[in-house]
Design a protein around this motif. Structure first.
Motif, PDB file in Angstrom:
ATOM      1  N   LEU A 104     -33.896 -20.950  27.468  1.00 25.24           N
ATOM      2  CA  LEU A 104     -35.498 -20.975  27.576  1.00 25.24           C
ATOM      3  C   LEU A 104     -36.656 -22.414  26.969  1.00 25.24           C
ATOM      4  N   ALA A 105     -35.783 -23.260  26.847  1.00 24.61           N
ATOM      5  CA  ALA A 105     -36.299 -24.654  27.183  1.00 24.61           C
ATOM      6  C   ALA A 105     -37.110 -24.995  28.285  1.00 24.61           C
ATOM      7  N   THR A 106     -35.893 -25.321  28.966  1.00 24.63           N
ATOM      8  CA  THR A 106     -35.944 -25.609  30.249  1.00 24.63           C
ATOM      9  C   THR A 106     -36.143 -24.325  31.292  1.00 24.63           C
ATOM     10  N   GLU A 107     -35.948 -23.155  31.462  1.00 22.21           N
ATOM     11  CA  GLU A 107     -35.746 -21.638  31.845  1.00 22.21           C
ATOM     12  C   GLU A 107     -36.807 -21.026  31.528  1.00 22.21           C
ATOM     13  N   PRO A 108     -37.731 -20.992  31.133  1.00 21.64           N
ATOM     14  CA  PRO A 108     -38.738 -19.698  30.447  1.00 21.64           C
ATOM     15  C   PRO A 108     -38.575 -18.415  30.761  1.00 21.64           C
ATOM     16  N   GLU A 109     -39.295 -18.393  32.476  1.00 22.81           N
ATOM     17  CA  GLU A 109     -39.025 -17.192  32.707  1.00 22.81           C
ATOM     18  C   GLU A 109     -37.726 -16.207  33.178  1.00 22.81           C
ATOM     19  N   ASP A 110     -36.581 -16.865  32.759  1.00 26.87           N
ATOM     20  CA  ASP A 110     -35.527 -16.271  32.504  1.00 26.87           C
ATOM     21  C   ASP A 110     -35.723 -14.691  31.970  1.00 26.87           C
ATOM     22  N   TYR A 111     -35.899 -14.050  33.230  1.00 28.93           N
ATOM     23  CA  TYR A 111     -36.360 -12.151  32.528  1.00 28.93           C
ATOM     24  C   TYR A 111     -35.129 -12.104  31.368  1.00 28.93           C
ATOM     25  N   ILE A 112     -33.694 -12.594  31.924  1.00 27.25           N
ATOM     26  CA  ILE A 112     -32.822 -11.974  31.223  1.00 27.25           C
ATOM     27  C   ILE A 112     -32.289 -12.192  30.140  1.00 27.25           C
ATOM     28  N   ILE A 113     -32.359 -14.089  29.674  1.00 31.55           N
ATOM     29  CA  ILE A 113     -32.394 -14.295  28.335  1.00 31.55           C
ATOM     30  C   ILE A 113     -33.764 -14.197  27.599  1.00 31.55           C
ATOM     31  N   LYS A 114     -34.660 -14.093  28.100  1.00 33.05           N
ATOM     32  CA  LYS A 114     -35.495 -13.927  27.620  1.00 33.05           C
ATOM     33  C   LYS A 114     -35.461 -12.646  26.625  1.00 33.05           C
ATOM     34  N   ASP A 115     -34.795 -11.067  27.930  1.00 31.03           N
ATOM     35  CA  ASP A 115     -34.068 -10.099  27.114  1.00 31.03           C
ATOM     36  C   ASP A 115     -33.187  -9.333  25.729  1.00 31.03           C
ATOM     37  N   ILE A 116     -32.360 -10.587  26.432  1.00 31.76           N
ATOM     38  CA  ILE A 116     -31.373 -10.511  25.199  1.00 31.76           C
ATOM     39  C   ILE A 116     -32.130 -11.913  24.007  1.00 31.76           C
ATOM     40  N   LEU A 117     -32.364 -12.301  23.919  1.00 35.18           N
ATOM     41  CA  LEU A 117     -33.345 -12.916  22.627  1.00 35.18           C
ATOM     42  C   LEU A 117     -34.141 -11.934  21.792  1.00 35.18           C
ATOM     43  N   LEU A 118     -34.938 -11.242  22.531  1.00 30.43           N
ATOM     44  CA  LEU A 118     -35.377 -10.358  22.166  1.00 30.43           C
ATOM     45  C   LEU A 118     -34.505  -9.197  21.195  1.00 30.43           C
ATOM     46  N   VAL A 119     -33.199  -8.460  21.772  1.00 34.07           N
ATOM     47  CA  VAL A 119     -32.400  -7.780  21.405  1.00 34.07           C
ATOM     48  C   VAL A 119     -31.739  -8.754  20.244  1.00 34.07           C
TER      49      VAL A 119
END
Length: 286
Positions: A104-119
């Motif tokens: 996410l440091a290079t792809e901050p808007e990737d919502y799938i990876i953001k979701d995985i991180l929140l989970v």
């Protein structure tokens, strides 16, 4: 280092000792294949699908070879997320969180990876005993996004399965049933541990509602699948819950499940299961 599509195709074909003529039967000319392999022509999706099939691969293996026989970036994160055995694997959760942060440091808007991180954060919070209200607040963006979708694909199914604990039973049960229905469409593609996990989640919710009869139905299915896959961790949890669902309480089956967990040395899972037993019955002493 990631190879080009052409270099990957040429590498696979030559190492399989397939001639260009073997690949080029009807859909593709030999000249076109030569240009693709030498990076002078970009294949359409249809052409690439044809070549990959003629090389006796699927796209998953093709991309794996293309990435030098490894998974990288987003593919690595999603693959490892799907492979999580249970939410007590704290070291694995933290390692995966680090991969998410790096990506996410290079792809901050990737919502799938953001979701995985929140989970993943929420699972750590659960393990650390933080208030459920805080966990629900942390993971709420995931459900807000997914709940708006008419269709759930595999990644959404895995995400939801890992946040079911944040819902009240009346809300979680229809969601879980829909997840099983969606998974049925993937039965020829997806590994079965996710089915077992969902059945265990459903059984827990049914037990919480006092519906032991229906819980037993799902637990028997989970036990059959666990044995087929030799997933002894899931088999043990299934046995413990089946013991709890039995009337009278089947202490022998509960102890059998606990014995399996102890034998395969899953200390965190053992703690979690013993806590669960305490929810439905008196505490069990070590």
């Amino acid at each position: 280092m990631t190879l080009t599509i052409g270099d990957t195709l040429k590498y696979i074909r030559s190492n399989k000792q397939y001639s260009q003529n073997k690949i080029c039967i009807n859909t593709l000319s030999r000249t076109a294949l030569s240009k693709i392999e030498n990076n002078k022509l970009s294949p359409t999706y249809t052409k690439l699908s044809y070549i990959v099939e003629k090389l006796d691969l699927d796209f998953k293996e093709f991309h794996y070879v293309q990435n030098n026989f490894s998974l990288q970036g987003k593919n690595l994160i999603i693959n490892n997320f799907k492979l999580l055995s249970n939410n007590t694997e704290i070291d694995a959760l933290k390692q995966l969180m680090a991969l998410c942060d790096e990506y996410l440091a290079t792809e901050p808007e990737d919502y799938i990876i953001k979701d995985i991180l929140l989970v993943l954060q929420s699972l750590i919070m659960l393990h650390d005993g933080l208030p459920i209200e805080n966990i629900v607040l942390n993971v709420s963006p995931v459900w807000e996004r997914i709940s708006r979708l008419d269709k759930w694909f595999l990644i959404e199914i895995y995400l939801i399965n890992n946040i079911l604990f944040t819902f009240d039973t009346s809300s979680a049960m229809p969601i879980c049933i829909r997840l099983l229905e969606e998974l049925e469409k993937y039965k020829a593609l997806v590994n079965k541990p996710i089915n077992i996990s969902l059945q265990l989640n459903l059984a827990f919710m049914l037990l919480s509602e006092g519906n032991k009869h229906q819980a037993i139905t799902y637990l028997n299915q989970a036990i059959i699948l666990s044995r087929q896959l030799k997933r002894y961790d899931l088999l043990a949890v299934s046995q413990v819950r089946l013991g709890l669902a039995s009337t009278p309480l089947n202490v022998s089956l509960i102890n059998k499940g606990l014995s399996i967990i102890s034998t395969i040395e899953l200390a965190d899972l053992e703690i979690q299961v013993k806590k669960e037993i305490c929810i439905f019955t008196c505490p069990i002493k070590k």
